[in-house]
Scaffold this motif. Structure first.
Motif, PDB file in Angstrom:
ATOM      1  N   SER A  82       3.272  -9.320   0.830  1.00  0.00           N
ATOM      2  CA  SER A  82       3.551  -9.807   2.183  1.00  0.00           C
ATOM      3  C   SER A  82       3.938  -8.651   3.099  1.00  0.00           C
ATOM      4  O   SER A  82       3.506  -8.580   4.254  1.00  0.00           O
ATOM      5  CB  SER A  82       4.666 -10.846   2.136  1.00  0.00           C
ATOM      6  N   LEU A  83       4.759  -7.743   2.598  1.00  0.00           N
ATOM      7  CA  LEU A  83       5.169  -6.577   3.384  1.00  0.00           C
ATOM      8  C   LEU A  83       3.964  -5.739   3.778  1.00  0.00           C
ATOM      9  O   LEU A  83       3.888  -5.208   4.893  1.00  0.00           O
ATOM     10  CB  LEU A  83       6.145  -5.722   2.577  1.00  0.00           C
ATOM     11  N   LEU A  84       2.997  -5.643   2.879  1.00  0.00           N
ATOM     12  CA  LEU A  84       1.814  -4.820   3.134  1.00  0.00           C
ATOM     13  C   LEU A  84       0.748  -5.578   3.916  1.00  0.00           C
ATOM     14  O   LEU A  84      -0.326  -5.041   4.175  1.00  0.00           O
ATOM     15  CB  LEU A  84       1.220  -4.329   1.797  1.00  0.00           C
ATOM     16  N   GLY A  85       1.037  -6.820   4.256  1.00  0.00           N
ATOM     17  CA  GLY A  85       0.058  -7.608   4.981  1.00  0.00           C
ATOM     18  C   GLY A  85      -1.122  -7.982   4.119  1.00  0.00           C
ATOM     19  O   GLY A  85      -2.265  -8.065   4.586  1.00  0.00           O
ATOM     20  N   SER A  86      -0.838  -8.233   2.851  1.00  0.00           N
ATOM     21  CA  SER A  86      -1.896  -8.530   1.898  1.00  0.00           C
ATOM     22  C   SER A  86      -1.553  -9.800   1.133  1.00  0.00           C
ATOM     23  O   SER A  86      -0.669 -10.552   1.515  1.00  0.00           O
ATOM     24  CB  SER A  86      -2.076  -7.349   0.940  1.00  0.00           C
TER      25      SER A  86
ATOM     26  N   SER B 210      -1.074 -11.763  -2.919  1.00  0.00           N
ATOM     27  CA  SER B 210      -0.668 -11.486  -4.294  1.00  0.00           C
ATOM     28  C   SER B 210      -1.866 -11.072  -5.142  1.00  0.00           C
ATOM     29  O   SER B 210      -1.763 -10.191  -6.002  1.00  0.00           O
ATOM     30  CB  SER B 210      -0.002 -12.725  -4.909  1.00  0.00           C
ATOM     31  N   ALA B 211      -3.006 -11.716  -4.870  1.00  0.00           N
ATOM     32  CA  ALA B 211      -4.217 -11.388  -5.627  1.00  0.00           C
ATOM     33  C   ALA B 211      -4.632  -9.941  -5.374  1.00  0.00           C
ATOM     34  O   ALA B 211      -5.002  -9.210  -6.302  1.00  0.00           O
ATOM     35  CB  ALA B 211      -5.344 -12.336  -5.249  1.00  0.00           C
ATOM     36  N   HIS B 212      -4.555  -9.532  -4.096  1.00  0.00           N
ATOM     37  CA  HIS B 212      -4.933  -8.147  -3.775  1.00  0.00           C
ATOM     38  C   HIS B 212      -3.944  -7.165  -4.384  1.00  0.00           C
ATOM     39  O   HIS B 212      -4.323  -6.084  -4.848  1.00  0.00           O
ATOM     40  CB  HIS B 212      -5.006  -7.952  -2.255  1.00  0.00           C
ATOM     41  N   MET B 213      -2.657  -7.535  -4.405  1.00  0.00           N
ATOM     42  CA  MET B 213      -1.651  -6.669  -5.013  1.00  0.00           C
ATOM     43  C   MET B 213      -1.948  -6.487  -6.496  1.00  0.00           C
ATOM     44  O   MET B 213      -1.821  -5.383  -7.038  1.00  0.00           O
ATOM     45  CB  MET B 213      -0.261  -7.291  -4.843  1.00  0.00           C
ATOM     46  N   SER B 214      -2.370  -7.537  -7.153  1.00  0.00           N
ATOM     47  CA  SER B 214      -2.726  -7.452  -8.570  1.00  0.00           C
ATOM     48  C   SER B 214      -3.908  -6.527  -8.769  1.00  0.00           C
ATOM     49  O   SER B 214      -3.967  -5.764  -9.742  1.00  0.00           O
ATOM     50  CB  SER B 214      -3.052  -8.848  -9.122  1.00  0.00           C
TER      51      SER B 214
ATOM     52  N   ARG C  70       4.782   2.730   2.477  1.00  0.00           N
ATOM     53  CA  ARG C  70       5.556   1.533   2.806  1.00  0.00           C
ATOM     54  C   ARG C  70       6.029   0.834   1.535  1.00  0.00           C
ATOM     55  O   ARG C  70       7.161   0.353   1.446  1.00  0.00           O
ATOM     56  CB  ARG C  70       4.708   0.582   3.659  1.00  0.00           C
ATOM     57  N   LEU C  71       5.153   0.779   0.551  1.00  0.00           N
ATOM     58  CA  LEU C  71       5.507   0.168  -0.733  1.00  0.00           C
ATOM     59  C   LEU C  71       6.662   0.928  -1.371  1.00  0.00           C
ATOM     60  O   LEU C  71       7.636   0.324  -1.854  1.00  0.00           O
ATOM     61  CB  LEU C  71       4.287   0.155  -1.649  1.00  0.00           C
ATOM     62  N   ALA C  72       6.558   2.269  -1.387  1.00  0.00           N
ATOM     63  CA  ALA C  72       7.609   3.089  -1.997  1.00  0.00           C
ATOM     64  C   ALA C  72       8.945   2.896  -1.279  1.00  0.00           C
ATOM     65  O   ALA C  72      10.002   2.789  -1.913  1.00  0.00           O
ATOM     66  CB  ALA C  72       7.188   4.554  -1.973  1.00  0.00           C
ATOM     67  N   ALA C  73       8.900   2.837   0.053  1.00  0.00           N
ATOM     68  CA  ALA C  73      10.132   2.663   0.827  1.00  0.00           C
ATOM     69  C   ALA C  73      10.748   1.297   0.540  1.00  0.00           C
ATOM     70  O   ALA C  73      11.973   1.165   0.372  1.00  0.00           O
ATOM     71  CB  ALA C  73       9.834   2.820   2.317  1.00  0.00           C
ATOM     72  N   HIS C  74       9.913   0.264   0.474  1.00  0.00           N
ATOM     73  CA  HIS C  74      10.404  -1.089   0.225  1.00  0.00           C
ATOM     74  C   HIS C  74      11.016  -1.193  -1.177  1.00  0.00           C
ATOM     75  O   HIS C  74      11.923  -1.997  -1.400  1.00  0.00           O
ATOM     76  CB  HIS C  74       9.260  -2.097   0.365  1.00  0.00           C
ATOM     77  N   CYS C  75      10.506  -0.369  -2.095  1.00  0.00           N
ATOM     78  CA  CYS C  75      11.022  -0.380  -3.470  1.00  0.00           C
ATOM     79  C   CYS C  75      12.132   0.644  -3.664  1.00  0.00           C
ATOM     80  O   CYS C  75      12.539   0.934  -4.801  1.00  0.00           O
ATOM     81  CB  CYS C  75       9.886  -0.125  -4.452  1.00  0.00           C
TER      82      CYS C  75
END
Length: 283
Positions: free
Chosen positions: A34-38, A40-44, A60-65
């Motif tokens: 959701s944060l990446l504007g994508s 769950s399937a695409h994240m997988s 953005r993913l690294a910062a959120h984590c």
């Protein structure tokens, strides 16, 4: 985003590292997507290596984590954004994907350490030696499939033959140096090839003598590839299903320990060079 039908081992590793970041932060895939504007399937798909990720999204993913390891983030960005086609891509559709993956992994490695028990290390093999090995193991191969395998193996040597070779250390058992995969001339030429790389300073070779006490590592063969930082190291081992890429930290720790143990059973580099030189005289 276009799906990759057959992601490379490097792309799969990137996805695995992104998954580790997310799981270490305790974040569900749906939240990060959701944060990446994508989705769950695409994240997988990203975490499986079958879909790409941009530098902006990766950061953005690294910062959120809450990842603050800048060296790790930079290394992952490099893996995600590199678009250079390597020489190994010429063999796509000609050789099995694992051959291409091994060449790519070696190309990006910061160092290479190898244990070989049964054969002369692939990076040090001559064309005739390699051809003899491939022909014996796969006698059904026609010349149209045998020749590319030999050629590919020779081209892999670029990483240690260039002016700025990747640091390469191999521990090889005396058995591997003595077994004649072809004839006497092939064996002699092969030993001289190993000595040439030692003298050029492009390979550090240690020999385990057959009469060495306390060596029980008959199944210790492996390639350990250094990454831009230790947590991105990779190891290769062969099992009944083929070549396996290993990146789990616990397994990497075990293999680092194994390498040190086998190293203790080997001769020092200078003594190993003299050992191989004496073998050439015997031939």
């Amino acid at each position: 985003m276009t799906m990759r039908n057959q992601p490379t081992a490097r792309q799969v590793r990137l996805g695995a590292e992104l998954r580790k970041l997310r799981e270490a932060a305790g974040k569900p895939a749906k939240e990060v997507a959701s944060l990446l504007g994508s989705s769950s399937a695409h994240m997988s798909q990203i975490e499986a290596g079958s879909s790409a990720i941009s530098e902006e999204r990766l950061r953005r993913l690294a910062a959120h984590c809450a990842c603050t390891n800048e060296a790790l983030i930079a290394a992952l960005v490099a893996m995600a954004t590199e678009r250079t086609r390597g020489w190994w891509d010429e063999y796509r559709g000609v050789l099995p994907q694992v051959n291409l993956d091994v060449a790519e992994a070696e190309h990006h490695a910061t160092s290479l350490r190898e244990i070989v028990i049964n054969y002369v290390p692939g990076l040090l093999q001559t064309p005739d030696y390699a051809r003899a090995v491939f022909s014996y193991m796969r006698p059904e191969l026609p010349e149209s499939e045998l020749a590319p395998r030999v050629e590919h193996r020779m081209r892999r040597r670029a990483i240690i033959d260039r002016d700025d070779p990747t640091p390469y250390e191999t521990i090889v058992h005396e058995f591997a140096l003595r077994v004649r995969v072809a004839d006497r001339n092939t064996a002699l030429t092969q030993l001289k090839r190993v000595l040439e790389e030692i003298e050029r300073g492009h390979a550090t070779v240690r020999v385990i003598p057959i009469d060495q006490d306390g060596f029980a590592g008959a199944d210790a063969s492996m390639m350990f590839m250094g990454g831009p930082l230790p947590q991105l190291d990779t190891a290769l081992r062969d099992d009944p299903t083929g070549t396996v890429f290993i990146d789990a930290e616990a397994q990497l720790h075990q293999l680092r320990t194994l390498f040190r143990r086998v190293e203790k059973a080997s001769l020092q580099p200078a003594a190993s060079r003299d050992f191989i030189h004496r073998m050439t005289k015997e031939l």
